[in-house]
Design an enzyme around this catalytic site. Sequence first.
Site, PDB file in Angstrom:
ATOM      1  N   LYS A 124       0.814  -1.215   0.000  1.00 11.75           N
ATOM      2  CA  LYS A 124       0.000   0.000   0.000  1.00 11.75           C
ATOM      3  C   LYS A 124       0.849   1.267   0.000  1.00 11.75           C
ATOM      4  CE  LYS A 124      -4.269  -2.010   1.658  1.00 11.75           C
ATOM      5  NZ  LYS A 124      -3.870  -3.422   1.797  1.00 11.75           N
TER       6      LYS A 124
HETATM    7  C1  LIG Z   1      -4.513  -4.504   1.154  1.00 11.27           C
HETATM    8  C2  LIG Z   1      -3.782  -5.820   1.099  1.00 11.27           C
HETATM    9  C3  LIG Z   1      -4.183  -6.853   0.233  1.00 11.27           C
HETATM   10  C4  LIG Z   1      -5.405  -6.766  -0.644  1.00 11.27           C
HETATM   11  O1  LIG Z   1      -5.284  -5.836  -1.677  1.00 11.27           O
HETATM   12  P1  LIG Z   1      -6.589  -5.324  -2.472  1.00 11.27           P
HETATM   13  O2  LIG Z   1      -6.103  -4.244  -3.345  1.00 11.27           O
HETATM   14  O3  LIG Z   1      -7.543  -4.826  -1.401  1.00 11.27           O
HETATM   15  O4  LIG Z   1      -7.151  -6.481  -3.199  1.00 11.27           O
HETATM   16  C5  LIG Z   1      -3.418  -8.006   0.220  1.00 11.27           C
HETATM   17  N1  LIG Z   1      -2.346  -8.165   1.018  1.00 11.27           N
HETATM   18  C6  LIG Z   1      -1.927  -7.195   1.856  1.00 11.27           C
HETATM   19  C7  LIG Z   1      -0.748  -7.424   2.728  1.00 11.27           C
HETATM   20  C8  LIG Z   1      -2.622  -5.971   1.935  1.00 11.27           C
HETATM   21  O5  LIG Z   1      -2.215  -5.016   2.772  1.00 11.27           O
END
Ligand SMILES: *Cc1c(COP(=O)(O)O)cnc(C)c1O
Length: 479
Positions: A124
């Site tokens: 993220k």
């Molecule tokens: C947010 C997240 C996901 C999922 O990603 P999306 O874009 O919501 O599908 C998967 N793994 C981790 C570690 C995350 O922080």
Amino acid sequence: MSSRLGSTPMMKYISTRGNAPELTFEDVLLTGLASDGGLYVPKEAPHYTLEEIESWRDLPYTELAHKIVYPFVEGCVDADALKGMLEDVYNNTNFGHKAIAPLQQLDNNEYVLELFHGPTLAFKDFALQLLGRLLDYVVTRRKEKVVIMGATSGDTGSAAIEGTKACDNVDIFILHPYGKVSEVQRRQMTTVEGDNIYNIAIEGNFDEAQDMVKASFGDQSFLRGERKLVAVNSINWARIMAQIVYYFYSSLNLGGPVRPMAYSVPTGNFGDIFAGYMARKMGLPIEQLIIATNNNDVLHRLMSKNQYEVRSLKHTITPSMDIAVSSNFERLLFDLYDRDGARLAGLMAKMNARDDVVSLDEDKLAKARELFDSLAVDEQTTVETMQLVYNETGYLLDPHTAIGVKAARECRRNPNIPMITLGTAHPVKFEDAVGRAGYEMPELPHHLTDLMEREERLTVLPSDLETVQQFIADNTFRD
Ligand SMILES: *Cc1c(COP(=O)(O)O)cnc(C)c1O
């Protein structure tokens, strides 16, 4: 894209439900959900030839990011300003690895794309680091100030705080359930320095925190009209845009675009995998995209049985994928239904009513299945995959990535095509899963070694909307 005639092209964004105004990037950035309840997508995505993509082969991450991102923001963000932001985000003091998104090989033609070298050790950061700078740039130019408000049970909150700490005209208030977030995750939020950052620990659970955020967006009068709330959740287009870059980057590093690639993506809200779909739409040869979910498997049930049925949320050892509904899936549906907003609005109304099992038209589902496969992986299998890969390679996967690797191995169509699983987080963030797999906690990466000693700042508040809103108003009007 390379040759343009006439006036500056400014990308327009349209709502998936066809009944909201077309917006520029700047407005999309500040808006979040469209007024008709839909999500914004580019009216027309740029498309690149293989030769154009090939010409980017040797670019460092930052320069490749400029190629990909600029057409989406052109006319709203100056090219040099964007360059400055990207250099500020994707460098070796902010990301703990010089390659920014390095590849780790697991087996012949099998890789993990490590997206966890940013300040909060999850993918993220790629988007939220840039989002914070874009927001600050836009609101500063408009001589405005905005307030980010969000609730988190983990990853998003810390990444959003890290991404906005340097913003002059953005205050950020992140609510988390008091005592219900792991120590590493809490510290990643509460030790960030910046007088525009407010961590609110709510004496309640995540849902109560989330409800207070929703209520505040619904009625912003507590801000007395002088500030606007901005959402940074994954429906914000700018987040998807930033995530497109690492699909191109990993492909180019493994011999693309002449050679196609396959990707397996640990999925919750469908944001990260939708970025892969966008990369393909823009011309990157991607043969297969695998939707890897935990037991919150609403998308896997839809893809495998054509039954869309929302079930209550299950808490798992992969908390960042614990969702009941995958909001960004609507963006894919929009394309599957030939961008017919009115039809999609009808379909979404049925899907959101939740009183019935909804099916897609068979031909639309068939179209999705040409590119997408899916698998749901339970906790036991997740832990076993962490152990298996550790025994095979000495490499410890975080549990989210382990779900991706399992799905990659089960769903792979062609062993001659490189399979890349997105490594969405560092295992040090997920103590429960690492312990269940029988391993010691790994050490914190070098750029975070003093996390446990840093000073924390947070305010504990009761689970009461008025108190929380008063706190935000008081601290927002400090100047
Ligand atoms: C947010 C997240 C996901 C999922 O990603 P999306 O874009 O919501 O599908 C998967 N793994 C981790 C570690 C995350 O922080």
